[in-house]
Design an enzyme around this catalytic site. Structure first.
Site, PDB file in Angstrom:
ATOM      1  N   HIS A 293      -7.476 -13.875   3.356  1.00  0.00           N
ATOM      2  CA  HIS A 293      -6.207 -13.997   2.652  1.00  0.00           C
ATOM      3  C   HIS A 293      -5.950 -12.795   1.750  1.00  0.00           C
ATOM      4  CE1 HIS A 293      -3.067 -15.336   0.011  1.00  0.00           C
ATOM      5  NE2 HIS A 293      -3.054 -16.558   0.477  1.00  0.00           N
ATOM      6  N   CYS A 294      -6.961 -11.944   1.528  1.00  0.00           N
ATOM      7  CA  CYS A 294      -6.806 -10.942   0.454  1.00  0.00           C
ATOM      8  C   CYS A 294      -6.604  -9.512   0.945  1.00  0.00           C
ATOM      9  CB  CYS A 294      -8.023 -11.004  -0.460  1.00  0.00           C
ATOM     10  SG  CYS A 294      -8.218 -12.614  -1.234  1.00  0.00           S
ATOM     11  N   ILE A 295      -7.652  -8.945   1.544  1.00  0.00           N
ATOM     12  CA  ILE A 295      -7.643  -7.497   1.800  1.00  0.00           C
ATOM     13  C   ILE A 295      -6.479  -7.066   2.715  1.00  0.00           C
ATOM     14  CG2 ILE A 295      -9.072  -5.509   2.477  1.00  0.00           C
ATOM     15  CD1 ILE A 295     -10.196  -7.053   0.116  1.00  0.00           C
TER      16      ILE A 295
END
Ligand SMILES: NC(=O)c1ccc[n+]([C@@H]2O[C@H](COP(=O)([O-])OP(=O)(O)OC[C@H]3O[C@@H](n4cnc5c(N)ncnc54)[C@H](O)[C@@H]3O)[C@@H](O)[C@H]2O)c1
Length: 456
Positions: A293-295
């Site tokens: 979900h982040c990078i």
């Protein structure tokens, strides 16, 4: 702040003092909105410290599962949920309970839309659900990753549309007609067991110093260290810097991997050697692309926001371009490897090992494996997958595969076995021994000598 002692009547305390007293006495009620990968572990941490915790979620499956003491995250055993319930934890989709909470922590998704722009609809929906129930003295914390300015320019104005006309505290003095607002980014690294969650310092940026202090009181009860910063935007930017740093460095090693393969140099050996330098170098590892979900998402929150300032974030764009190209590189390398065996990708039977976005976790979001599977199918390959964490891969935000897990057997019948996620449970010696051709995108077969292995 008045000096408190055991005999100070609670009615003499202002809202901030009362809040701190409740946190210390563990009578503060903590509400967490979004019972996902971030919110549920956070709820459990507070519950372990004997706070009364309520988890709010709009997903009836999650609320029902938690209510009956079940878990839907592999690394969280049911016993932890049951212990939390014994400590007063409950899950609900009824937002009227917000009024009863002393601290409300928002952990809802912040994805990108189809045009690669921030999708803040979950934060907006949550703020609209909270606003009718906001009360004076309450602390509202946003943890969802987002661009600088979200807390102040988006969240606060919605919360201030509350029916009581309460305002977010902005000046220095505690007031009994205000609520407090903080941004404090989540920094969890799923699957990373080398750092205990408690030991990850918590950055806290309040709308005013009192809010930062209250945030510190809450988080100091579950984290070993808090890091106050001067404003929500600083905390928002801190989180983005951390993830952009990672995204850019992964892109760098992905690019160098492609060069090293051409030069006949083992990039992993190079990185391991470089990592012996005791300063100025941190190892990052190449792979088939980036996921989670982040990078893959967070950097684009900043590049979108930067455009408002006529600013182009070139490092982010370049890193995104390289990382997004990796699944294509892997599929092209697979086609070339099959070609060397006088086979075509079109019609080849391929087993993809690992669909999670990284090893040993049950999270599929933005996984490069999904792109690899789609590209293989587009080229006419007959693709199966094996992943101990996923019995079925259905429809996600950007994919619709409708595939079932294939048992890890008869590997010799596949033209090619691709290691996309290097789960620890796999026996790589056996995989190489039994397969006709192994595409290794993670260096999972390090130390194994075989002409069947193609590293890419
Ligand atoms: N997963 C990670 O490792 C990680 C790490 C650091 C930061 N973050 C950030 O934390 C945030 C949450 O991520 P996550 O991985 O927990 O997401 P998730 O999808 O696992 O969980 C989000 C939860 O919010 C619920 N939800 C959605 N809208 C809601 C609403 N209006 N009201 C109540 N509940 C609602 C969903 O049903 C879901 O259960 C994101 O901003 C993410 O970028 C995630």
């Amino acid at each position: 702040m008045v000096a408190m002692n055991a005999t100070t009547p609670l009615s003499n305390l202002n809202s901030a003092e009362l809040f701190n007293h409740k946190v210390e006495a563990r009578t503060a009620k903590i509400g967490i909105i979004g019972m996902g990968y971030v919110g549920l572990p956070l709820a459990l941490l507070f519950s372990e410290q004997k706070f009364r915790v309520t988890g709010f979620d709009i997903d009836p499956f999650k609320v029902e599962t938690l209510t009956r003491g079940g878990s839907y995250i592999v690394r969280i055993p049911e016993t932890e949920i049951q212990d939390a319930i014994a400590n007063g934890f409950q899950a609900t989709s009824d937002f009227s309970g917000i009024a009863d909470m002393d601290a409300v922590i928002i952990c809802v998704p912040t994805p990108l839309n189809d045009h690669h722009e921030p999708d803040l609809s979950y934060i907006v929906a949550t703020a609209n659900n909270i606003a009718p129930h906001v009360r004076a003295g309450q602390l509202i914390i946003l943890e969802s990753t987002t661009y600088p300015g979200t807390t102040e320019d988006l969240l606060v104005p919605i919360l201030e549309k509350n029916p009581r006309g309460l305002k977010a505290a902005r000046n220095g003095a505690a007031s009994d007609s205000e609520f407090y607002v903080v941004f404090s980014p989540e920094r969890e690294d799923p699957g990373n067991d080398t750092v205990a969650r408690r030991d990850i310092p918590k950055v806290i940026g309040g709308l005013n110093p009192i809010a930062t202090g209250l945030g510190g009181a809450v988080y100091n009860s579950i984290f070993n260290r808090t890091v106050p910063v001067s404003a929500p935007a600083v905390a928002e930017m801190t989180k983005l810097l951390e993830n952009i740093y990672r995204c850019v460095n992964i892109a760098l090693v992905n690019e160098l991997k492609m060069l090293c393969l051409r030069m006949g140099i083992d990039i992993f050996e190079v990185i391991h050697a470089a990592a012996t330098k005791p300063f100025g170098f941190q190892p990052f590892y190449p792979g088939p692309g980036i996921g989670g979900h982040c990078i893959p998402l967070d950097p684009f929150y900043l590049s979108w926001k930067a455009k408002e300032y006529d600013f182009h974030t070139r490092f982010i764009e370049l890193a995104g371009e390289i990382n997004l190209s990796m699944p294509y590189y892997v599929v092209n390398s697979t086609a070339a490897a099959l070609n060397r065996q006088k086979k075509t990708l079109n019609g080849a039977s391929v087993l993809v090992l690992g669909v999670a976005y990284k090893k040993d976790i049950d999270d599929l979001r933005e996984s490069p494996a999904l792109t690899v599977i789609e590209l293989l199918q587009r080229e006419g390959a007959d693709v199966k997958y094996n992943d101990p964490y996923f019995a079925f891969v259905g429809k996600g935000r950007k994919y619709d595969l409708q595939m079932h897990n294939t048992p890890l057997q008869d590997l010799g019948k596949y033209d090619c076995v691709m290691i996309i996620t290097d789960h620890s449970d796999y026996d790589y010696e056996a995989i190489v021994r039994e397969s006709q051709l192994v595409i290794d995108t993670r260096n999972a077969t390090r130390g194994i000598q075989s002409e069947k292995i193609v590293r890419c």
